[in-house]
Design a protein around this motif. Sequence first.
Motif, PDB file in Angstrom:
ATOM      1  N   ALA A 201       0.757  -1.117   0.054  1.00 36.24           N
ATOM      2  CA  ALA A 201      -0.148   0.020   0.020  1.00 36.24           C
ATOM      3  C   ALA A 201       0.781   1.220  -0.002  1.00 36.24           C
ATOM      4  O   ALA A 201       0.216   2.429  -0.121  1.00 36.24           O
ATOM      5  CB  ALA A 201      -0.896  -0.021   1.309  1.00 36.24           C
ATOM      6  N   THR A 202       2.320   1.078   0.027  1.00 37.58           N
ATOM      7  CA  THR A 202       3.156   2.391  -0.043  1.00 37.58           C
ATOM      8  C   THR A 202       2.976   3.122  -1.233  1.00 37.58           C
ATOM      9  O   THR A 202       3.002   2.236  -2.390  1.00 37.58           O
ATOM     10  CB  THR A 202       4.504   2.084   0.510  1.00 37.58           C
ATOM     11  OG1 THR A 202       4.951   1.113  -0.323  1.00 37.58           O
ATOM     12  CG2 THR A 202       4.470   1.662   1.799  1.00 37.58           C
ATOM     13  N   ASP A 203       3.061   4.263  -1.470  1.00 41.15           N
ATOM     14  CA  ASP A 203       3.002   4.969  -2.708  1.00 41.15           C
ATOM     15  C   ASP A 203       4.148   4.426  -3.561  1.00 41.15           C
ATOM     16  O   ASP A 203       5.544   4.361  -3.305  1.00 41.15           O
ATOM     17  CB  ASP A 203       3.427   6.648  -2.377  1.00 41.15           C
ATOM     18  CG  ASP A 203       2.186   7.088  -1.738  1.00 41.15           C
ATOM     19  OD1 ASP A 203       1.204   6.684  -1.661  1.00 41.15           O
ATOM     20  OD2 ASP A 203       2.324   8.124  -1.098  1.00 41.15           O
ATOM     21  N   GLY A 204       3.663   4.139  -4.807  1.00 43.20           N
ATOM     22  CA  GLY A 204       4.804   3.706  -6.003  1.00 43.20           C
ATOM     23  C   GLY A 204       4.879   2.306  -6.022  1.00 43.20           C
ATOM     24  O   GLY A 204       5.641   1.725  -6.827  1.00 43.20           O
ATOM     25  N   PHE A 205       4.555   1.414  -4.873  1.00 45.80           N
ATOM     26  CA  PHE A 205       4.533   0.140  -5.137  1.00 45.80           C
ATOM     27  C   PHE A 205       3.929  -0.313  -6.393  1.00 45.80           C
ATOM     28  O   PHE A 205       2.673  -0.014  -6.314  1.00 45.80           O
ATOM     29  CB  PHE A 205       4.261  -0.587  -3.836  1.00 45.80           C
ATOM     30  CG  PHE A 205       4.657  -2.008  -3.838  1.00 45.80           C
ATOM     31  CD1 PHE A 205       5.862  -2.380  -2.941  1.00 45.80           C
ATOM     32  CD2 PHE A 205       4.148  -2.970  -4.181  1.00 45.80           C
ATOM     33  CE1 PHE A 205       6.186  -3.576  -2.577  1.00 45.80           C
ATOM     34  CE2 PHE A 205       4.414  -4.466  -4.079  1.00 45.80           C
ATOM     35  CZ  PHE A 205       5.582  -4.587  -3.265  1.00 45.80           C
ATOM     36  N   PRO A 206       4.570  -1.320  -7.067  1.00 46.92           N
ATOM     37  CA  PRO A 206       3.870  -2.110  -8.346  1.00 46.92           C
ATOM     38  C   PRO A 206       2.630  -2.753  -7.613  1.00 46.92           C
ATOM     39  O   PRO A 206       2.910  -3.660  -6.794  1.00 46.92           O
ATOM     40  CB  PRO A 206       4.929  -2.676  -8.907  1.00 46.92           C
ATOM     41  CG  PRO A 206       6.111  -2.902  -7.803  1.00 46.92           C
ATOM     42  CD  PRO A 206       6.030  -1.913  -7.123  1.00 46.92           C
TER      43      PRO A 206
END
Length: 454
Positions: free
Chosen positions: A387-392
């Motif tokens: 859920a972290t920003d930018g995780f594929p």
Amino acid sequence: MKNLRKLLALVLALAMCFALAACGSTSSSSDDDSDTSTAAADTTTDSSAEEASDSSTEEVTITWALWDYDSTAYWSALKEEYEATHEGVTIEYIDLGSTDYMTQLATQLAGGNSELDVVSIKDIPGYSNLINLGLLEPMNDYLTTDEEDFNGVLEQLTADDGNYYAIPFRSDFWVLFYNKDIFDAAGIDYPSNDLTMEEYDALARELTSGEGSDKIYGTHYHTWRSDVTLFGILDGENTIIDGTYDFLYDYYELVLAEQEDGICMDYGELKTSGLHYSAAFENGQVAMCPMGSWFIATLQTYNAEAEENGVDEVNFGFVKYPHPEGVEAGTTLGTVTSLAVNTNSENKDAAIDFVNWCASSEGAAVMASTGSFPAITTEESNSIIAATDGFPTDENSLEAMNTVAVYLEMPLSSYASEIETILNTEHDAIMTGSETIEEGIANMNEQVQEILAG
């Protein structure tokens, strides 16, 4: 005068009688004097119990040795959450810095120093040294998380005496990163989560294209020895500390053939230029790159700052590490960061509780919230990281987070440092062509066996 003395004595006696009667009436609030005595005793007992209850939340300060506190998010996250959920506990840290950390730690612990309670373990050679010096508490009888949850890592941290002296709380593992745009432009399907070495090699060859500054390499190997040789330990039968390295031949042969055919960049040129693997991948020069899970956060940061820095974002994904035939997909290499307890700690019980908490599912959730992979993988921790920003968010990348076995790049050995030096030297000679594969492996075998023989 004599009569006066008698009168004074009589008055004094009457006064004492009145005083005793007054005392009796004051203490007798009940019809039964014995009940009154018992009630008074109960009141005293209750008061003592209350005081004992207040003192049972005993104040304790745990002193924790670590490195790079200000630049490593999970140190403060673990400290703050544990303090918030454990009343009366304060955690103070001593930052020894990352340079020569394990040497500094050994110096701090020398001579039976009890100042440190919990110590962070940065590498295996340093860990082995602390065990040999008798400075770490055996943890076998204290672990509260199931040993199986650590995917076999605890076995690799176990000393010859059958004890493990540290518990992992962070684990980075190797995966295969790939550039989706390069795959899309070539019209080739993304790699799967079950990629054999032969399939990986064929895919790298298929993706190589162009010439000169426009060339795209099918895959990339950094100049670390681990980038090439550790494919060979995935079967669980071989290690790099046993003194016999013939099992590495096929992997050296595969990578050197790719290098000669221009499928990957030349090792010697990489050493000379100092090109970092992150730059090669971020610049779109390579289609695939075997690398550790720490690279995910690097790419997330790169993409978050791309617009500000005037560069294009990298459209990346990752899959499980390529594996030899007969080895289960999800078997990979790893490095762990562990926690140990100073055997001379005066707060040993509190220190053990903190170490157990950091290695538990609760600690794992805190680790994941900082974007770091905990030593034990849970659905919750994976969800937090994803859920972290930018995780594929593609299914391949999410599935690749699940490992089935993690083999340490450097298992526990009292000779780890010497072995590492020999293997690195011979690796450099093989990759630059100053020695043949056969010559390099023969030198590895001979020199490491001499060390093991004492």
